[in-house]
Structures are given as C-alpha cells and as structure tokens.
Design a protein around this motif. Structure first.
Motif: not given
Length: 330
Positions: A56-59, A84-90
C-alpha cells in the motif's frame, strides 16, 4: 520461458520461483510512468514471472494502481498477487497491526488492484506492542472473510515466525537476502524450511549493485533510499564496488548476466527460497532471465564464496535511521 514452479508455503498455491517486486513502480528509485511500467510487466508475463509483490505504501498506492490497471487492460492468466500493510509513514512513522487498520488498508488495496482477494497479504512490519499471535488471528479472520488466501510476515526473527505459525501457518516470510546480506542464514531460512514456510528474498540483486552496469551515486535521484544507506556512502561504497566488479568479471567470463547469477545463487539455497527482484524497465528485467539456466555446482559455489565471502560487504544494510520496526536476532 517457464521458471520452476514451487508451492507458496503449504497453501497449494503454485508460483514461479522467481517473483517480481513492484516497489519501483511507485517512484522509490526515481521517476517512472505507467507506459514504461506496463511494458515491464509485459516482459514479466512473457518470461513466466507471474508472482507479483506490491504494498500500500509503494508510492502511496501508485504501485497497486499501476498493477490494477495492467490486470484490467491486459487480463493476463495465472497472475498471483501479494500486497502488504502495517507501515504508516510520515514524521511520526508507526506500525499498526490491528484488525481494523489492516482490513481497511486491504480493502483500499483490493480496490486499487481491481481484485476481490489477493493470494498473499503481509503484515509489512511487526509492532512489538502487538503480540504476533494477535496478528495471526487477524490474518485468519481476513482469510475467513475471503479477502486473502494466505498471509505472511516481513522483516521478522525466527522466534516471531514460530509464535505466529503456532496459531496459524505462515505462508511466507519476506526479509532481505542476497550475496551481500546473509543474516537470514543464521536461523530464519532454516526455520522456514522446517515449518514449510516460503522465504521470499527481497533486494536479491543488492539494490542494483548486481546489475550489468556499475551503480553510480551521481545517477541517484533526490530522495533515493540509497543515498543515505551505509553501503552506498564512502568509504564503504568504493570498497563494495570493487568487490562487485570482481564478481561481474567472473560472471561475464562464463557468459552469464550478473543479475541472473545473483538470482540463481539465491534460488540455489532451497526450493522454498523465492527471490523477488524489482525494476522499472523491461530491459533490466531481461537481465534476470538466464537465472533458471545457470547451474551452480559445488565448484561454482566455492568460487563465488572466494570472491564474495560471508560478511564481505562494507557497511550495514540499514542505517540507524532506517531500522525502525526491523526485528534483529543476531
């Protein structure tokens, strides 16, 4: 071309032993465009590389959207999708392994991919405050709901795998592994083999180091992960380039591509070991395609070990700023 088919864990799902990682489609290593990405996927389908990995976080959804549009437009047969999921970026990056978060992110991923379910869904990282047994139970609920066929874990230690597997069999573990990152040999690859879990090796061509052309820092774009990575900063980088040059010469003397040889070495570690290289272009993907024809016997393996012995790489695979949520066990 058809790569050897192997079982994904003990799920009954068959996948080629060489997979494809779509992180680069999200711009992680420089700009790309959908036409170029779709041409790359055309080359993957033509080569029989039909197990594709995204997140989900790739781009921030771009990679999944690119894959979804390709699947809708081309309708290729036999594609297996992992996300995949789990990482909340920022600035306050955190890890969320809760059922509510994972299910909500999965629904968005399925929408972008244009699918009702995925073959494999990973917890991208493990939040140490969430018992891994709870994560396994969450994944079981998602399987029961028909949203995923199997689940995996990423960047974990052997003890975490054992705990999760005791609740619900883990189909795959995805950790970094290559000729310059050998940590999984200290227990994780063996534990996967014991439990019947596939080991999916990301960055198996060492973030581009095992390519046909030498990596140059001046070619890296602003924001490239590698610019601050210890192995790509001096004095480590020059030392690593020198060792890779020796390996490159050894491969070329045999008429083999450098990437294909590096991938063949990873696959030689066991049928349960599935390398998942990534690229933005069809041209680079085609550098991999002799991997299934390269036979590395005892003599070749010994020669590779002489050129690139265990621990040869200068610098850690991650800097301190890049180790958040990475489980270490050695």
């Amino acid at each position: 071309m058809t790569f050897k088919q192997v079982e994904l864990g003990r799920t009954g799902i068959m996948v080629p032993q060489l997979a494809f990682g779509a992180m680069s489609f999200g711009g992680m290593f420089g700009p790309t465009d959908e036409e170029t990405s779709h041409a790359c996927l055309d080359a993957a389908v033509e080569a029989g590389i039909t197990f594709w990995d995204t997140a989900n976080i790739y781009g921030m959804g771009v990679s999944e959207t690119v894959l979804g549009r390709y699947l809708a437009d081309r309708k290729p047969d036999g594609i297996r999708i992992a996300t995949k999921a789990s990482i909340i970026p920022g600035p306050n990056r955190r890890i969320d392994n809760s059922y509510d978060y994972l299910r909500a992110e999965l629904e968005q991923s399925l929408d972008r991919l244009g699918l009702d379910s995925v073959d494999l869904f990973y917890a991208h990282r493990h939040n140490q405050e969430t018992p891994i047994e709870n994560v396994a139970e969450t994944m079981g609920r998602l399987i029961d709901e028909g949203l995923i066929r199997s689940y995996g874990l990423s960047e974990i230690a052997p003890y975490t795998l054992r705990r999760a597997h005791a609740v619900l069999p883990v189909a795959a573990v995805q950790n970094e592994y290559s000729l310059w990152t050998r940590l999984p040999e200290l227990g994780l690859i063996q534990t996967c083999a014991e439990l019947g879990t596939s080991f999916v090796a990301f960055s198996p061509v060492a973030r581009g180091m095992f390519g046909e052309a030498s990596v140059r820092r001046e070619d890296m774009r602003e924001g490239d992960f590698r610019l601050s990575n210890p192995r790509f900063t001096e004095p480590n980088f020059s030392q690593n380039l020198g060792k890779v040059a020796e390996f490159r010469a050894w491969c070329r003397a045999r008429g083999w591509t450098v990437a294909g040889t590096a991938l063949a070495w990873v696959m030689a570690q066991g049928d349960h070991v599935i390398p998942i290289p990534g690229t933005r272009t069809a041209a680079h993907l085609r550098e991999w395609l002799d991997a299934d024809r390269i036979e590395l016997g005892p003599q070749e393996m010994a020669e590779i070990a002489e050129i690139l012995p265990v621990g040869w790489a200068w610098g850690d695979r991650y800097g301190d700023h890049q180790t958040v949520s990475i489980e270490r066990y050695c």
